[in-house]
Write an enzyme that holds these catalytic residues in place. Structure first.
Site, PDB file in Angstrom:
ATOM      1  N   ARG A  33     -38.076 108.235  45.675  1.00  0.00           N
ATOM      2  CA  ARG A  33     -37.138 107.339  46.535  1.00  0.00           C
ATOM      3  C   ARG A  33     -37.193 105.910  46.049  1.00  0.00           C
ATOM      4  NH1 ARG A  33     -38.167 109.103  52.125  1.00  0.00           N
ATOM      5  NH2 ARG A  33     -37.861 107.045  53.008  1.00  0.00           N
TER       6      ARG A  33
ATOM      7  N   TYR B 129     -33.801 103.660  45.390  1.00  0.00           N
ATOM      8  CA  TYR B 129     -33.339 103.117  46.552  1.00  0.00           C
ATOM      9  C   TYR B 129     -34.399 101.956  47.099  1.00  0.00           C
ATOM     10  CZ  TYR B 129     -31.470 102.112  51.349  1.00  0.00           C
ATOM     11  OH  TYR B 129     -31.144 101.725  52.450  1.00  0.00           O
ATOM     12  N   ASP B 130     -35.653 101.941  47.096  1.00  0.00           N
ATOM     13  CA  ASP B 130     -36.575 101.073  47.463  1.00  0.00           C
ATOM     14  C   ASP B 130     -36.720 100.040  46.624  1.00  0.00           C
ATOM     15  OD1 ASP B 130     -37.365 103.404  48.959  1.00  0.00           O
ATOM     16  OD2 ASP B 130     -39.333 103.594  48.528  1.00  0.00           O
TER      17      ASP B 130
ATOM     18  N   LYS C 119     -33.274  98.152  46.060  1.00  0.00           N
ATOM     19  CA  LYS C 119     -33.068  97.128  47.069  1.00  0.00           C
ATOM     20  C   LYS C 119     -33.868  96.055  46.940  1.00  0.00           C
ATOM     21  CE  LYS C 119     -29.940  99.017  50.190  1.00  0.00           C
ATOM     22  NZ  LYS C 119     -28.662  98.224  50.511  1.00  0.00           N
TER      23      LYS C 119
ATOM     24  N   SER D 273     -29.730 112.292  63.170  1.00  0.00           N
ATOM     25  CA  SER D 273     -28.668 113.297  63.069  1.00  0.00           C
ATOM     26  C   SER D 273     -28.906 114.417  62.767  1.00  0.00           C
ATOM     27  CB  SER D 273     -27.646 112.815  61.670  1.00  0.00           C
ATOM     28  OG  SER D 273     -28.692 112.184  60.887  1.00  0.00           O
TER      29      SER D 273
ATOM     30  N   ASP E  92     -46.822 116.653  60.574  1.00  0.00           N
ATOM     31  CA  ASP E  92     -47.230 117.130  61.902  1.00  0.00           C
ATOM     32  C   ASP E  92     -46.257 116.483  63.270  1.00  0.00           C
ATOM     33  OD1 ASP E  92     -48.094 114.330  61.677  1.00  0.00           O
ATOM     34  OD2 ASP E  92     -50.275 115.148  61.960  1.00  0.00           O
TER      35      ASP E  92
ATOM     36  N   THR F 182     -44.277 107.725  62.853  1.00  0.00           N
ATOM     37  CA  THR F 182     -43.564 106.789  63.724  1.00  0.00           C
ATOM     38  C   THR F 182     -42.291 106.358  63.038  1.00  0.00           C
ATOM     39  OG1 THR F 182     -44.720 104.764  63.264  1.00  0.00           O
ATOM     40  CG2 THR F 182     -45.540 106.281  65.266  1.00  0.00           C
TER      41      THR F 182
ATOM     42  N   ASP G  67     -42.865 109.739  51.791  1.00  0.00           N
ATOM     43  CA  ASP G  67     -42.225 109.247  53.076  1.00  0.00           C
ATOM     44  C   ASP G  67     -43.137 108.486  53.938  1.00  0.00           C
ATOM     45  OD1 ASP G  67     -40.134 110.141  54.823  1.00  0.00           O
ATOM     46  OD2 ASP G  67     -41.637 111.087  56.141  1.00  0.00           O
TER      47      ASP G  67
END
Length: 321
Positions: free
Chosen positions: A143, A146-147, A150, A190, A207, A211, A274
């Site tokens: 990732r 992108y991370d 930015k 989406s 699981d 959040t 994630d």
């Protein structure tokens, strides 16, 4: 921002197209710049006949010379599916694209806003996330194009501000949803809606206890306009998002209920890096912008489900014909 020409890079995208609409409604002339890697002409087709709207197909990794009065830099793939498809190009868009837009702003001496992201916080160890938090980002993960891209763009914006006195604004956008989201962008809203409407199992990674906070697109656009209208003394970064927190499983169950779907929940392994928790502290936005989200999740989901329902019906008609 009265009677001005405004450049919106990534203006054919989900958020960008809504921003173009809003600026036109306020009487601006709008130049929409997009290479349509993830944006779609359908998002802005209804604007093409407007004499105050101009579309330029262009990749911001290449310089461009225009005469405008303000820049919103939104150009970049923003979902893991899209930004991991070509990670080198994602990094180029974030870094070279930011530099090209900053150089344009420097030549014209105009304000420029950078659409940064909550991803700069990585998988945060501080909750909720304040702008003062430096984040917990894997600099070599899948990732990071992108991370870290930015994060580098933010660095450039603040260096251009310090070195050249440029009027720069940086906003950190948290999960945003609404009509015109890409149906295959891999984001939970989406994904869940499309799976429910197509009577497929709903895929939850992990699981489902992780959040997210979901901000409806009209609330976000309102905030973007307010940030651009702040005095030069305000640079951000400022968090923009909805601080109401939901688990991913709660979202899935809500979508199933609202669509009347009989989809079942299936669980898969959580992807690398994630984030487990994601919630903005919007104290600064409330104080400086006098802004907070107005659209509740149920209301926003109703409009978003209606959009995707039309999309699915159109696809089915075209498939049958």
């Amino acid at each position: 921002m009265n009677n001005k020409t405004v450049l919106v890079t990534g203006g054919g995208g989900f958020i960008g197209s809504h921003l173009c609409e809003r600026l036109l409604a306020e009487g601006m002339d709008v130049i929409c710049l997009d290479n349509f890697f993830t944006g779609a002409k359908d998002n802005i087709r209804h604007l093409l006949a407007n004499p105050s709207f101009e579309l330029i197909r262009h990749d911001i990794t290449m310089p461009i010379s225009l005469e405008v009065n303000a820049i919103f830099n939104l150009a970049c793939p923003a979902s893991p599916v899209h930004y991991q498809h070509d990670p080198v190009q994602t990094a180029r868009t974030n870094v070279l694209g930011a530099m090209n837009m900053l150089e344009l702003a420097r030549r014209l001496r105009i304000p420029i806003l950078q659409a940064s992201t909550s991803e700069v916080y990585g998988d945060p160890k501080v909750h909720p996330q304040k702008e003062s938090y430096w984040g917990n980002v894997n600099p070599i993960g899948v990732r990071s194009c992108y991370d870290e891209g930015k994060r580098c763009a933010e660095t450039l914006f603040f260096d251009y501000r310090r070195q050249y006195g440029l009027d720069t604004k940086v906003v950190r956008i948290f999960n945003t949803y609404g009509p015109r989201m890409h149906p295959n962008d891999g984001r939970v809203v989406s994904n869940f809606i499309m799976q429910a409407l197509m009577k497929k199992d709903i895929t939850i990674y992990g699981d489902g206890s992780q959040t997210r906070s979901f901000c409806y697109v009209s609330d976000l656009v309102e905030a973007l306009v307010r940030v651009m209208n702040t005095p030069k003394s305000f640079s951000g970064p400022v968090n923009l998002g909805n601080p109401q927190e939901f688990t991913v499983r709660q979202l899935a169950e809500k979508v199933i209920d609202m669509t009347g779907s009989k989809s079942k929940l299936v669980f898969r392994e959580l992807p690398q890096d994630d984030p487990v928790k994601r919630k903005p502290d919007i104290t600064l936005a409330k104080k400086v912008l006098k802004w907070k989200p107005e659209v509740a999740l149920d209301e926003g989901l109703t409009w978003t489900i209606a959009y995707f329902s039309d999309l699915v019906r159109t696809r089915n008609r075209n498939h049958q014909s």
